[in-house]
Design an enzyme around this catalytic site. Structure first.
Site, short mmCIF file in Angstrom:
data_model
loop_
_atom_site.label_atom_id
_atom_site.label_comp_id
_atom_site.label_asym_id
_atom_site.label_seq_id
_atom_site.Cartn_x
_atom_site.Cartn_y
_atom_site.Cartn_z
CG HIS A 167 99.34 -22.63 30.51
ND1 HIS A 167 99.65 -22.62 29.17
CD2 HIS A 167 98.09 -22.09 30.59
CE1 HIS A 167 98.65 -22.09 28.49
NE2 HIS A 167 97.70 -21.76 29.33
CD GLU A 271 97.32 -25.41 29.35
OE1 GLU A 271 96.72 -25.06 30.37
OE2 GLU A 271 97.12 -24.91 28.24
O1 TA6 Z 1 95.00 -23.12 29.02
C1 TA6 Z 1 94.39 -22.58 27.91
C2 TA6 Z 1 94.04 -21.14 28.21
O2 TA6 Z 1 93.24 -21.07 29.37
C3 TA6 Z 1 93.34 -20.56 26.98
O3 TA6 Z 1 91.96 -20.35 27.16
C4 TA6 Z 1 94.15 -19.34 26.62
O4 TA6 Z 1 93.56 -18.16 26.90
C5 TA6 Z 1 95.46 -19.61 27.33
O5 TA6 Z 1 95.21 -20.38 28.45
C6 TA6 Z 1 96.42 -18.47 27.59
O6 TA6 Z 1 96.06 -17.67 28.64
P1 TA6 Z 1 96.92 -16.36 28.98
O7 TA6 Z 1 96.29 -15.78 30.20
O8 TA6 Z 1 98.33 -16.85 29.23
O9 TA6 Z 1 96.84 -15.50 27.77
#
Ligand code: TA6
Length: 300
Positions: A167, A271
């Site tokens: 991520h 990502e």
């Molecule tokens: O990868 C994008 C995502 O899934 C978004 O929907 C957003 O919520 C982000 O990840 C962050 O997630 P987190 O659980 O780290 O707040």
């Protein structure tokens, strides 16, 4: 120098190349320096919080408001999302790997000047709903940053079904001026538009509002052109069929307690992994490797 399988991390000290430090919140952290770059990795989540080439802005973004506390995800850098991506009822977002303290198994400064560290996800109660598996993560720091997540299904008779994703939060000069190249023609699930399925028609993706897209069946490299920083970031991958692009923009930034209200202007998540319809089903005894290589160069 060859790698080690030490009993105690103190024995691993190599001044100037690998340092064992107390990070923020007194969480244990590894600092790596090479002739081209430096990196910081927390044992919690095997979470890389910084990669920076000498003389360049950091490649990775880290929030000034991030928590650094046991069991809490770090906001920025490279969270390792495994064994699921997104929400799972009663189990939270993005899997448990990012909040577990990984075991440091080996480090190997190589003759070419690069440094590799290998982590292993420890056994934990959350893993008990899966067949037995091993998850290793190898980070190699040089003039580039290479990430490898190797998952092995140790079961004799059951398939292992999982999602994985690096991520990655990139630091950019101004998110509204960057272009993301490499996703033309790719299908995506638009989380900002009620999970509608769309296809990207533009050659270059620009960001001018909240973006949260899960692109499936994308194996090509992605580039981020950043005129403000005068650099091009390249994301090359193997063993990855999905790409996620995320920028929370104004309202969502304000809703996140561990993210500054204006920080969306200086970050963009690109990502790489295997999520949604690209989830992996691993036969007993088999391994799968997700490899991502990040590099940067000056814009011509
Ligand atoms: O990868 C994008 C995502 O899934 C978004 O929907 C957003 O919520 C982000 O990840 C962050 O997630 P987190 O659980 O780290 O707040």
């Amino acid at each position: 120098m060859v790698g080690h399988e030490p009993e105690k991390t103190e024995k691993l000290q190599t001044p100037g190349r690998v340092m064992f430090l107390d990070g923020q919140g007194e969480l244990p952290m590894i600092g790596i320096s090479t002739m081209w770059s430096s990196a910081e990795i927390y044992l919690q989540g095997a979470h890389l919080t910084s990669f920076r080439k000498h003389g360049e802005a950091p490649l990775t973004f880290i929030s000034q408001c991030s928590r650094f506390a046991e069991g809490q995800p770090i906001r920025g850098g490279i969270p390792v999302v495994f064994p699921w991506f997104g929400m799972r009822e009663g189990m939270g977002n993005h899997g448990f790997a990012r909040v577990k303290t990984w075991e440091l198994k080996e480090f190997a400064p190589a003759p070419d000047g690069s440094v590799s560290v290998r982590f292993r996800l420890p056994d934990c109660p959350e893993a008990s709903s899966y067949p037995p598996f091993t998850a290793d993560y190898v980070i190699t720091v040089s003039d580039t940053l290479q990430l490898q997540l190797i998952v092995t299904n140790d079961s004799k008779d059951e398939p292992l079904v999982f999602e994985n994703c690096f991520h990655t939060y990139f630091q950019v000069g101004d998110v509204t001026s960057v272009s993301v190249i490499g996703l033309k023609g790719a299908s995506f699930l638009d989380k900002v538009a009620n999970f509608v399925h769309s296809t990207q028609t533009e050659e270059k993706l620009r960001v001018s509002s909240e973006v949260d897209r899960v692109y499936v069946d994308t194996t090509e490299a992605i580039e981020i052109e950043d005129p403000r920083f005068g650099r091009r970031i390249r994301v090359e991958k193997q063993g990855s069929r999905s790409t996620v692009v995320w920028n929370p923009w104004v309202a969502r930034s304000q809703q996140m307690p561990d993210f500054g209200n204006d920080e969306y202007q200086r970050m963009l998540c690109i990502e790489s992994g295997n999520v949604a319809s690209n989830e992996i089903t691993l036969a007993p005894g088999r391994s799968s490797t997700l490899t991502v290589r990040l590099s940067s160069e000056a814009l011509a």
